[in-house]
Write a protein that holds these residues in place. Sequence first.
Motif, PDB file in Angstrom:
ATOM      1  N   LEU A  18      10.222   7.733 -10.452  1.00 35.39           N
ATOM      2  CA  LEU A  18      11.322   7.015  -9.802  1.00 35.39           C
ATOM      3  C   LEU A  18      11.818   7.754  -8.567  1.00 35.39           C
ATOM      4  N   LYS A  19      11.792   9.080  -8.599  1.00 39.04           N
ATOM      5  CA  LYS A  19      12.203   9.860  -7.424  1.00 39.04           C
ATOM      6  C   LYS A  19      11.286   9.593  -6.245  1.00 39.04           C
ATOM      7  N   GLN A  20       9.981   9.577  -6.512  1.00 44.84           N
ATOM      8  CA  GLN A  20       9.032   9.314  -5.431  1.00 44.84           C
ATOM      9  C   GLN A  20       9.245   7.929  -4.834  1.00 44.84           C
ATOM     10  N   HIS A  21       9.415   6.924  -5.704  1.00 44.70           N
ATOM     11  CA  HIS A  21       9.573   5.555  -5.187  1.00 44.70           C
ATOM     12  C   HIS A  21      10.920   5.383  -4.487  1.00 44.70           C
ATOM     13  N   SER A  22      11.918   6.115  -4.951  1.00 48.15           N
ATOM     14  CA  SER A  22      13.209   6.072  -4.288  1.00 48.15           C
ATOM     15  C   SER A  22      13.080   6.649  -2.878  1.00 48.15           C
ATOM     16  N   LYS A  23      12.369   7.773  -2.782  1.00 52.11           N
ATOM     17  CA  LYS A  23      12.174   8.443  -1.500  1.00 52.11           C
ATOM     18  C   LYS A  23      11.364   7.580  -0.527  1.00 52.11           C
ATOM     19  N   PHE A  24      10.261   7.025  -1.003  1.00 51.73           N
ATOM     20  CA  PHE A  24       9.376   6.276  -0.108  1.00 51.73           C
ATOM     21  C   PHE A  24       9.913   4.890   0.235  1.00 51.73           C
ATOM     22  N   SER A  25      10.707   4.288  -0.657  1.00 51.91           N
ATOM     23  CA  SER A  25      11.231   2.938  -0.385  1.00 51.91           C
ATOM     24  C   SER A  25      12.626   2.989   0.238  1.00 51.91           C
ATOM     25  N   GLY A  26      13.288   4.157   0.127  1.00 49.30           N
ATOM     26  CA  GLY A  26      14.646   4.254   0.628  1.00 49.30           C
ATOM     27  C   GLY A  26      15.681   3.546  -0.237  1.00 49.30           C
TER      28      GLY A  26
ATOM     29  N   PRO B  94       0.800  -1.241   0.000  1.00 49.05           N
ATOM     30  CA  PRO B  94       0.000   0.000   0.000  1.00 49.05           C
ATOM     31  C   PRO B  94       0.830   1.288   0.000  1.00 49.05           C
ATOM     32  N   LYS B  95       2.069   1.198   0.444  1.00 55.09           N
ATOM     33  CA  LYS B  95       2.911   2.403   0.471  1.00 55.09           C
ATOM     34  C   LYS B  95       3.189   2.924  -0.943  1.00 55.09           C
ATOM     35  N   ILE B  96       3.123   2.027  -1.925  1.00 54.94           N
ATOM     36  CA  ILE B  96       3.329   2.420  -3.324  1.00 54.94           C
ATOM     37  C   ILE B  96       2.320   3.495  -3.735  1.00 54.94           C
ATOM     38  N   TRP B  97       1.096   3.385  -3.215  1.00 56.03           N
ATOM     39  CA  TRP B  97       0.052   4.341  -3.584  1.00 56.03           C
ATOM     40  C   TRP B  97       0.159   5.643  -2.798  1.00 56.03           C
ATOM     41  N   GLU B  98       0.918   5.601  -1.697  1.00 61.08           N
ATOM     42  CA  GLU B  98       1.267   6.876  -1.043  1.00 61.08           C
ATOM     43  C   GLU B  98       2.349   7.580  -1.847  1.00 61.08           C
ATOM     44  N   ALA B  99       3.361   6.814  -2.255  1.00 60.48           N
ATOM     45  CA  ALA B  99       4.457   7.387  -3.036  1.00 60.48           C
ATOM     46  C   ALA B  99       3.944   8.000  -4.343  1.00 60.48           C
ATOM     47  N   SER B 100       2.991   7.333  -4.969  1.00 60.03           N
ATOM     48  CA  SER B 100       2.497   7.794  -6.272  1.00 60.03           C
ATOM     49  C   SER B 100       1.606   9.020  -6.147  1.00 60.03           C
ATOM     50  N   GLY B 101       1.169   9.315  -4.916  1.00 53.67           N
ATOM     51  CA  GLY B 101       0.278  10.447  -4.707  1.00 53.67           C
ATOM     52  C   GLY B 101      -1.198  10.097  -4.782  1.00 53.67           C
ATOM     53  N   HIS B 102      -1.527   8.827  -5.050  1.00 50.17           N
ATOM     54  CA  HIS B 102      -2.935   8.460  -5.211  1.00 50.17           C
ATOM     55  C   HIS B 102      -3.721   8.478  -3.906  1.00 50.17           C
ATOM     56  N   VAL B 103      -3.085   8.088  -2.799  1.00 47.68           N
ATOM     57  CA  VAL B 103      -3.827   8.035  -1.535  1.00 47.68           C
ATOM     58  C   VAL B 103      -4.283   9.440  -1.136  1.00 47.68           C
ATOM     59  N   ALA B 104      -3.393  10.419  -1.340  1.00 49.58           N
ATOM     60  CA  ALA B 104      -3.749  11.790  -0.954  1.00 49.58           C
ATOM     61  C   ALA B 104      -4.549  12.507  -2.042  1.00 49.58           C
ATOM     62  N   GLY B 105      -4.191  12.292  -3.311  1.00 45.92           N
ATOM     63  CA  GLY B 105      -4.707  13.212  -4.321  1.00 45.92           C
ATOM     64  C   GLY B 105      -5.603  12.676  -5.411  1.00 45.92           C
ATOM     65  N   PHE B 106      -5.829  11.376  -5.463  1.00 50.73           N
ATOM     66  CA  PHE B 106      -6.546  10.785  -6.602  1.00 50.73           C
ATOM     67  C   PHE B 106      -8.037  10.787  -6.301  1.00 50.73           C
ATOM     68  N   ALA B 107      -8.666  11.948  -6.508  1.00 51.87           N
ATOM     69  CA  ALA B 107     -10.044  12.091  -6.045  1.00 51.87           C
ATOM     70  C   ALA B 107     -10.887  12.871  -7.039  1.00 51.87           C
ATOM     71  N   ASP B 108     -12.165  12.496  -7.119  1.00 51.78           N
ATOM     72  CA  ASP B 108     -13.120  13.224  -7.950  1.00 51.78           C
ATOM     73  C   ASP B 108     -14.029  14.064  -7.056  1.00 51.78           C
ATOM     74  N   PRO B 109     -14.424  15.264  -7.521  1.00 44.61           N
ATOM     75  CA  PRO B 109     -15.375  16.067  -6.741  1.00 44.61           C
ATOM     76  C   PRO B 109     -16.800  15.556  -6.960  1.00 44.61           C
ATOM     77  N   LEU B 110     -17.534  15.487  -5.882  1.00 43.48           N
ATOM     78  CA  LEU B 110     -18.829  14.811  -5.870  1.00 43.48           C
ATOM     79  C   LEU B 110     -19.865  15.660  -5.145  1.00 43.48           C
ATOM     80  N   VAL B 111     -21.087  15.738  -5.684  1.00 40.98           N
ATOM     81  CA  VAL B 111     -22.216  16.272  -4.902  1.00 40.98           C
ATOM     82  C   VAL B 111     -23.320  15.235  -4.834  1.00 40.98           C
ATOM     83  N   GLU B 112     -24.116  15.340  -3.787  1.00 42.28           N
ATOM     84  CA  GLU B 112     -25.249  14.429  -3.678  1.00 42.28           C
ATOM     85  C   GLU B 112     -26.534  15.241  -3.759  1.00 42.28           C
ATOM     86  N   CYS B 113     -27.503  14.746  -4.523  1.00 43.96           N
ATOM     87  CA  CYS B 113     -28.824  15.378  -4.573  1.00 43.96           C
ATOM     88  C   CYS B 113     -29.553  15.036  -3.279  1.00 43.96           C
ATOM     89  N   LYS B 114     -29.983  16.079  -2.545  1.00 39.19           N
ATOM     90  CA  LYS B 114     -30.621  15.824  -1.248  1.00 39.19           C
ATOM     91  C   LYS B 114     -32.029  15.248  -1.408  1.00 39.19           C
TER      92      LYS B 114
END
Lengths: 465, 465
Positions: free
Chosen positions: B297-305, B71-91
């Motif tokens: 590669l920089k991100q994965h290098s940083k997150f994996s050491g 799962p750390k791979i998806w933190e390194a890639s930025g998906h856990v924090a940033g991979f999101a769509d904006p959503l509204v719900e009809c009340k």
Amino acid sequence: MQDKMQKIISLCKRRGFIFPSSEIYGGFAAIYDYGPYGVELANAIKSAWWKAMVQERADIVGLDSAIFMHPKIWEASGHVAGFADPLVECKDCHTRSRVDHLLEDIGVQSDEKMSQKQINQIFIENKKKIKCPACGQQNFSIVKKFNLLVKANLGNFTDDWIQDPVYLRGETCQGIYVNYRNVLQTARIKIPFGIAQTGKAFRNEITARQFIFRTREFEQMEMQYFTHPKEELKEYEKLRQARWQYYLDLGIKEKNLKWHKHENLVFYAKEAYDIEYNFPFGFKELEGIHARGDYDLKQHSKFSGQDLSYQDQKTQEKYIPHIIESSVGVGRIFLAVLCDAYQEEDLAEGLPADKQSSRVVLKLPKNLAPIKVAVFPLLRNKPKLVKKAQEIYDNLKSQYMCELDDNGNIGKRYRRQDEIGTPYCVTVDFNTFDDQTVTIRDRDTMKQERIKIKSIEEYLEKKLN
Amino acid sequence: MQDKMQKIISLCKRRGFIFPSSEIYGGFAAIYDYGPYGVELANAIKSAWWKAMVQERADIVGLDSAIFMHPKIWEASGHVAGFADPLVECKDCHTRSRVDHLLEDIGVQSDEKMSQKQINQIFIENKKKIKCPACGQQNFSIVKKFNLLVKANLGNFTDDWIQDPVYLRGETCQGIYVNYRNVLQTARIKIPFGIAQTGKAFRNEITARQFIFRTREFEQMEMQYFTHPKEELKEYEKLRQARWQYYLDLGIKEKNLKWHKHENLVFYAKEAYDIEYNFPFGFKELEGIHARGDYDLKQHSKFSGQDLSYQDQKTQEKYIPHIIESSVGVGRIFLAVLCDAYQEEDLAEGLPADKQSSRVVLKLPKNLAPIKVAVFPLLRNKPKLVKKAQEIYDNLKSQYMCELDDNGNIGKRYRRQDEIGTPYCVTVDFNTFDDQTVTIRDRDTMKQERIKIKSIEEYLEKKLN
């Protein structure tokens, strides 16, 4: 023989067949990635299966259903309630182990159809003999059954989706059962007929062991064959014979295969056999061939409320077809093929002392070899040789999976191709420019022939097809 | 043109290309299954891509990494924090909608890099013009961003795994990045080189629209190409040209393709273009071709050491390779190929009144056609004809995907094969027994020739290869 297993695992890593998942992050348990040669071998295995199962059979069609399906399908199939492994936790080191495996290790057989209570009883009876495989202590929790279906939140945009999960499929065949009517309405088939598919499945195995033999993510190749109730067992015998012959045709040595008849059948099954392969860790299941009666379609008819019966166009007879299945994992055939092909050969006799005295060679069936032809310039620093090798490579690449390699001395390059199972190596040397010939070397005999460049294609066509 | 889309969806269902998932259970949103002809077409598309991308390129190797990774791979890639769509719900009706899609429908562009606050601001400014697509009301919740990664409990045997999920991959390329060093150590490649793979990816799309164009489970074909930093943009241009040519070689009409240059690049990107296809619902992304710099590669290098730099064997220069990528979905090529091949032809002229006056035909490139040859006995109730047709089918089936069909009158059988795009139909009739000939009919011209049975193979080899 575990020694052979270690050698194969090491070859797989060293030569780019199989990498442990997420290795730079410390690994991810029970998941493996297929490297450049592994993906070619796996694709060749899948193609050979598809050709035999779909392309060459007028009575079988293909399908590719999705990994995700309506969750009610897994209630109908019995997986939500019953698809569970018995588990104990070591109270000292918190390692979880499968109880049936712990019992097997001390020679006690259990049965997957036992209740939590029954297997807990057997575990307690044998507790004194069982140690935690991780820390060696004997301080276990009670036996709990753990469901093998993997849960996910696909399509659920609430925060409490854990109450309402969807499942990654635990087997591909359910996608066949629920598409049976769609296929019947669109393909030109009538009973008896089959539907075949390959695809990923997922199981939350508590302990995944033996390399790619048992993994949490794996690829299945399944064929479900729909029969008249009275023809089920006759068709079952035909399928059993066809599947045995399939492995012989694939090049597996017959002495490494055997039948295992299931003694404890689930209530709906008519008959069940496995084809076992002689892995380095013993004869284990390669493929399951089961006569499943009308259980699957009856369950889906009941849970979906849809009529899934079949009407014979000639006789007008209406019935729920009985199903026989063939089910095998790509990873298991992959491992069996590697074990069957792996050889260490002593080459010492007659060789000068400075040459290598042994080789490892994968004597893979030619149609499965990841690379069919390797092309070498004798020396990498002679542009003339390199250019000619490139030309020959370019000429062959649209027809065969080829490799162009100018790295290291020629002996090392042969050893490398032997280890990945390449049937033929073509070398461009200085004579090439005198008489337009190259050497072509055979993986199994190691003999080299000189042939004309213009005859290479014909030579390979004869040898490889 | 939405009319054409409906016709294609209907053809896909009627002729066994695509079925809605879990149909007998009322369906399962945004998931589709590939039927008997669909799986053949999809496999042909994947084979053509693999051949062009891996087999015919000495500088690109294949890979098949697993769907599950650390799962750390998806933190390194930025998906856990940033991979999101904006959503509204009809009340009122509780339907959830993507805000960027609602804005697009009224002609307002938003940007996926906007924060929740920014896009909420734009939504509020335009609120009066936006109605719930389901119920028509204007009673929306505030904008929330929803992460697209699908969560699962693989390998987690506790009850509170929701706190500690693993992810189904949101894109296949991360599996390439984390295996880059393994591939480099085992394959015979040096920079510049590429790693290619096909495989499933999953995204929790809030609204999945336009049939198989956007689905929650989909298959990607991605190639990541590792370059020297100074060569990145030169290699990028070469890749762009190669990918454009690829679609022309695949048989797509050039007038239906166009380039779309990204104006708002993410901070690390050097350049980004899409190849768009003229779908019935407009020009939309088929493939993305991006110059990604050294970000991955920089991100994965940083997150994996781990050190993920590359050392040039000749110059000893050490650097983090820059990556350019080609990324396309199998479903999108599948839909583009169908749209490109779909034709309705008026056959009225010169035909007797009792014949059908139009046909639907898929003028698929021959190498993509699910069935290459259909073999018919003229009549099903003449055993002599049926037996001879079976013989011809048996003779061809190991080489081509064939179909044997004796169902209905011959005109109907031609129409059916036209609709699934079969290039050739072979018919056994009574003349067959006089002179050992059959008729062979061409899908596109509808012309029939009589040829000798013994010439069928040669004829097909010339026409199909």
